[in-house]
Design a protein around this motif. Structure first.
Motif, mmCIF file in Angstrom:
data_model
loop_
_atom_site.group_PDB
_atom_site.id
_atom_site.type_symbol
_atom_site.label_atom_id
_atom_site.label_comp_id
_atom_site.label_asym_id
_atom_site.label_seq_id
_atom_site.Cartn_x
_atom_site.Cartn_y
_atom_site.Cartn_z
ATOM 1 N N GLY A 482 142.677 -62.143 59.820
ATOM 2 C CA GLY A 482 142.972 -61.099 59.122
ATOM 3 C C GLY A 482 144.425 -60.825 58.915
ATOM 4 O O GLY A 482 145.310 -61.809 58.890
ATOM 5 N N ASN A 483 144.945 -59.553 58.881
ATOM 6 C CA ASN A 483 146.404 -59.111 59.071
ATOM 7 C C ASN A 483 147.025 -59.162 60.301
ATOM 8 O O ASN A 483 148.186 -58.722 60.411
ATOM 9 N N GLY A 484 146.183 -59.708 61.480
ATOM 10 C CA GLY A 484 146.794 -59.745 62.714
ATOM 11 C C GLY A 484 146.571 -60.775 63.417
ATOM 12 O O GLY A 484 146.455 -61.842 63.012
ATOM 13 N N THR A 485 146.157 -60.555 64.847
ATOM 14 C CA THR A 485 145.923 -61.842 65.570
ATOM 15 C C THR A 485 144.681 -61.488 66.541
ATOM 16 O O THR A 485 144.050 -60.252 66.428
ATOM 17 N N ALA A 486 144.070 -62.318 66.925
ATOM 18 C CA ALA A 486 143.070 -62.449 67.877
ATOM 19 C C ALA A 486 142.877 -63.193 69.006
ATOM 20 O O ALA A 486 143.504 -64.409 68.870
ATOM 21 N N GLU A 487 142.526 -62.921 70.101
ATOM 22 C CA GLU A 487 142.473 -63.650 71.149
ATOM 23 C C GLU A 487 141.369 -64.592 71.690
ATOM 24 O O GLU A 487 140.351 -64.014 71.160
ATOM 25 N N ILE A 488 141.353 -65.621 71.487
ATOM 26 C CA ILE A 488 140.266 -66.682 71.916
ATOM 27 C C ILE A 488 140.186 -66.902 73.272
ATOM 28 O O ILE A 488 141.232 -67.335 73.883
ATOM 29 N N ILE A 489 139.264 -66.608 74.094
ATOM 30 C CA ILE A 489 138.879 -66.679 75.607
ATOM 31 C C ILE A 489 137.975 -67.790 75.929
ATOM 32 O O ILE A 489 136.646 -67.754 75.483
ATOM 33 N N ASN A 490 138.327 -68.987 76.389
ATOM 34 C CA ASN A 490 137.238 -70.129 76.657
ATOM 35 C C ASN A 490 136.967 -69.704 78.098
ATOM 36 O O ASN A 490 137.625 -70.323 78.883
ATOM 37 N N ARG A 491 135.979 -69.187 78.536
ATOM 38 C CA ARG A 491 135.668 -68.879 80.032
ATOM 39 C C ARG A 491 134.931 -70.118 80.495
ATOM 40 O O ARG A 491 134.947 -70.217 81.880
ATOM 41 N N ASP A 492 134.449 -70.967 79.789
ATOM 42 C CA ASP A 492 133.994 -72.123 80.246
ATOM 43 C C ASP A 492 134.788 -73.172 81.184
ATOM 44 O O ASP A 492 135.582 -73.557 80.494
ATOM 45 N N SER A 493 134.591 -73.422 82.287
ATOM 46 C CA SER A 493 135.195 -74.340 83.181
ATOM 47 C C SER A 493 135.668 -75.639 82.636
ATOM 48 O O SER A 493 136.543 -76.376 82.597
ATOM 49 N N GLY A 494 134.367 -76.048 81.942
ATOM 50 C CA GLY A 494 134.372 -77.627 81.126
ATOM 51 C C GLY A 494 134.869 -77.538 79.687
ATOM 52 O O GLY A 494 134.600 -78.489 78.914
ATOM 53 N N TYR A 495 135.614 -76.408 79.324
ATOM 54 C CA TYR A 495 135.830 -76.328 77.814
ATOM 55 C C TYR A 495 136.641 -77.429 77.148
ATOM 56 O O TYR A 495 136.189 -78.054 76.071
ATOM 57 N N PHE A 496 137.556 -77.901 77.999
ATOM 58 C CA PHE A 496 138.395 -79.011 77.526
ATOM 59 C C PHE A 496 137.556 -80.227 77.222
ATOM 60 O O PHE A 496 137.640 -80.939 76.177
ATOM 61 N N ASN A 497 136.662 -80.710 78.091
ATOM 62 C CA ASN A 497 136.063 -81.873 78.001
ATOM 63 C C ASN A 497 134.946 -81.710 76.828
ATOM 64 O O ASN A 497 134.826 -82.593 76.147
ATOM 65 N N THR A 498 134.374 -80.574 76.814
ATOM 66 C CA THR A 498 133.211 -80.212 75.792
ATOM 67 C C THR A 498 133.909 -80.227 74.351
ATOM 68 O O THR A 498 133.196 -80.840 73.260
ATOM 69 N N ALA A 499 135.006 -79.701 74.092
ATOM 70 C CA ALA A 499 135.745 -79.687 72.959
ATOM 71 C C ALA A 499 135.996 -80.977 72.359
ATOM 72 O O ALA A 499 135.934 -81.206 71.354
#
Length: 747
Positions: A482-499
């Motif tokens: 929108g007019n600001g920012t939002a934080e994206i939090i990837n709690r999954d320990s395997g996030y990099f591999n899955t993405a």
């Protein structure tokens, strides 16, 4: 034995269990305690034995069959509402199957299950707070280590997704299309059209199918009365339930129950004394063998040729940040040190229209003298023009010539692309690419360094004629919203591999993918970046993704390259591998350990160990006891995290590690071990012992450089019977590399 947690969640402890083919109405976790079972999930069959774990996601089809004549099976049916009580993440799924991939995290699930069984068997009439605490701990273990985000179609309306989640949580209530539309501030006719477009069924059919699915599960898996099931799952009376059921199955609910009960689990009836006795015997046997303590870590590593070599792509990109950093003497010293220690391929720099041409000469000259290839990045913004870029390219072409420049990479970065017009961005990229290709068709041109968070539009890959794609990856990152920012939090320990797995499924047209900026966070300050954790994190993720990318580079290679916050302290939570004084952080030590394995033939790999060989006489073993932070870390705003918080993010734990090597050559070996732990190669801990002094003197720096050395040990051993066991005591986020070299004797 069965215990309910809410309307859709239950725990069952069964013996000799089988399950007829069915569609899972909720996430269902199976843990085999004794015996062997065969489980089929979406037509893929797996064989699970004692201590194996598998999760079936809602909507998947599954079947469980006995293989051995007897078994003990723990089943945990987890409703969406129970999951959302722990964490709300739309599109959450679980990639949890120990028959497919090895992971140390399965031991955590097994321990949680044993604690739950202990209470069920010995005190099964009471569902107390201790019992619930173990249930939520099990759920937390699943979410932290095995959860995955399911990518959503790029044109999917986010509100429809939220409405679907709302319906799944409130399906048993008296809800209607108009009521839901009003709740989400939408016109009900518009919602009706959009809902059908998104789900392929209308609202009424979707709700009825959801209610029937839950009711079917109850009919088959419980002895509750039909009227109770109907009323609890949203039907106003038994007549409407029977009518809906008959329409779908051409059977009454009672007939459906009878037909499926014949095929259903032949388990010993709930609360049967024989069943309790079998579980009592199992638990007592476990306690005698382990004294109730978590088992030590043991890994059997058979060294064998794979034909697959550990590449050097994981440290191909040295991120310097602004090109003008190269003009500073201390930054040049850091670049030289990093090149010497890690042998980077590219020097990635951001260029802008304010850089003078003579400055660019000095910058590129220095990069080339370091035997690095320039990677020039231009940051896109809506008012960007190509005039200055034409001037720069013409100058570089005349100064360095096509022979050199055709090896360079050029990238258009659009880290804030979500805030810009996509059409304008794509149009600028085509101009950008055209100008560079005019110099030489062999120059590689790509973009856009956007966060890899799932749901990327296919037209990025289809419409743009890019030579490579660049992405950033962070566990915590900030994006425009929108007019600001939002934080994206990837709690999954395997996030990099899955993405990266999800990205590979898209139409990339065989173009290389670079992770140009990655790390735990892109925030100006995160004290975990200075800790032992980031070293273990680095090894864990590089082992997981090295075979899925063309190259990658840490966010910024030195704290000197990050001007966003003042860096007067010894360590200030910046993302570099080096401190501003040129001292090694744990992440730098981790990179050096990884460099030891460059071009080694991989003989064994899991989420903690990478073992490889050079010929038959030399062996390398890299181990990382990576420990994922708890929820407190992800809940707390990064700007509020301080150094004293770090110990709160990890449960204190120590284990005895045994690496049982086999298929070695007999003979005498020298074994060198290099280790980073709480007191070794951990600058933050050494600084803590000096009370985090702000007044660092030259003598203090000299002292800390000595204390910051990694631990090295050397011993000589004789191997017989072609096997050897390495034993180590390890704590959270410890990591080490071992080199074993056979000594040759000339007769």
């Amino acid at each position: 034995m069965m215990r309910r947690l809410d309307k859709g969640s239950m725990i069952r402890a069964e013996a000799d269990a089988e399950y007829a083919p069915a569609q899972a109405q909720a996430v269902t976790l199976f843990v085999v305690l004794e015996g062997t079972v065969g489980i089929t999930i979406n037509e893929e069959r797996y064989e699970l034995s004692a201590d194996d774990v598998v999760a079936v996601n809602r909507g998947e089809y599954y079947e469980v069959k006995k293989i051995t004549s007897s078994n003990l099976l723990f089943t945990f049916v987890i409703s969406d509402s129970l999951i959302h009580n722990t964490i709300y993440m739309a599109g959450l799924r679980f990639d949890c199957n120990s028959a497919v991939h090895r992971s140390s995290h399965y031991a955590g699930i097994q321990q949680d299950v044993l604690h739950i069984l202990d209470i069920l068997v010995y005190n099964n009439r009471r569902i107390n707070f201790l019992y619930l605490s173990h249930v939520y701990h099990l759920l937390n273990t699943l979410i932290q280590n095995f959860s995955r985000m399911q990518a959503q179609p790029p044109d999917r309306d986010d509100r429809i997704q939220r409405i679907e989640e709302y319906i799944k949580e409130h399906y048993a209530d008296n809800i209607s299309l108009k009521a839901v539309a009003a709740r989400f501030y939408m016109d009900h006719a518009y919602l009706s059209r959009q809902f059908k477009k998104s789900t392929q069924v209308n609202f009424k059919e979707y709700l009825a199918e959801l209610r029937l699915g839950h009711a079917e599960h109850e009919l088959v898996h419980t002895e509750r009365k039909v009227a109770e099931i109907a009323l609890e799952h949203g039907f106003f009376n038994v007549a409407s339930f029977n009518k809906a059921f008959k329409k779908k199955h051409d059977l009454t609910p009672s007939e459906y129950r009878e037909q499926h009960k014949i095929q259903e689990s032949q388990a010993v009836p709930a609360e049967d004394e024989q069943l309790k006795t079998r579980y009592f015997t199992y638990l007592e046997s476990y306690k005698r063998s382990s004294s109730g303590q978590p088992p030590d870590m043991k890994k059997k590593i058979k060294l064998k040729s794979s034909g697959h070599f550990f590449p050097a792509n994981w440290n191909s990109i040295l991120n310097i940040g602004a090109a003008t950093h190269v003009l500073q003497d201390d930054c040049q010293q850091h670049i030289s040190l990093l090149k010497h220690e890690l042998d980077y391929t590219y020097a990635r720099i951001y260029v802008h229209e304010d850089i003078a041409l003579d400055q660019m000469n000095t910058i590129i000259d220095f990069i080339l003298t370091q035997r690095l290839t320039p990677w020039l990045v231009v940051e896109y913004h809506p008012n960007a023009s190509t005039g200055w870029l034409k001037t720069l390219l013409n100058h570089l072409s005349n100064r360095f010539g096509e022979r050199l420049m055709k090896k360079w990479l050029f990238e258009l970065s659009a880290r804030k692309a979500a805030a810009y017009s996509r059409e304008a961005l794509y149009a600028f990229f085509r101009q950008f690419r055209g100008l560079i290709k005019h110099l030489s068709e062999e120059i590689m041109v790509g973009g856009f360094s956007q966060p890899l968070t799932g749901g990327h539009s296919e037209d990025v890959f289809r419409e743009l004629d890019a030579d490579f794609y660049a992405f950033s990856m962070f566990s915590r990152t900030t994006v425009p919203s929108g007019n600001g920012t939002a934080e994206i939090i990837n709690r999954d320990s395997g996030y990099f591999n899955t993405a990266l797995q999800e990205l590979s499924a898209r139409n990339l047209r065989n173009k290389p993918v670079y992770i140009t900026e990655w790390g735990i966070s892109d925030a100006p300050q995160n004290y975990l970046a200075d800790s032992l954790y980031t070293g273990a994190f680095t090894i864990y993720n590089i082992i997981a993704v090295h075979d899925k990318i063309a190259g990658m580079g840490g966010y910024l290679a030195s704290d000197l390259f990050d001007p966003r916050t003042p860096g007067h302290e010894l360590l200030s939570g910046k993302p570099g591998l080096l401190t501003r004084h040129g001292m090694f952080k744990p992440a730098m030590n981790a990179m050096k350990f990884l460099a030891e394995l460059r071009n080694v033939e991989i003989a064994y790999a899991d989420d903690q160990v990478l073992a490889g060989t050079i010929g038959r006489d030399e062996i390398y073993i890299l181990f990382s006891n990576y420990t994922h932070p708890n929820d407190l870390y992800f809940i707390k705003p990064e700007q509020e995290i301080n150094r004293t918080d770090l110990s709160l993010f990890f449960a204190e734990a120590e284990a005895s590690l045994s690496l049982e090597l086999s298929n070695l050559e007999d003979g005498v070996y020298e074994i060198r071990r290099y280790r980073c732990s709480r007191g070794e190669g951990n600058l933050l801990n050494q600084w803590r012992e000096l009370d985090y002094t702000q007044n660092i003197r030259p003598s203090d720096l000299a002292y800390l450089k000595v204390k910051n050395m990694i631990n090295m040990s050397l011993k000589e051993i004789e191997i017989t019977n072609r096997s050897f066991t390495i034993r180590e005591q390890v704590r959270n986020n410890d990591f080490f590399v071992i080199n074993m070299r056979k000594q040759r004797v000339i007769h």
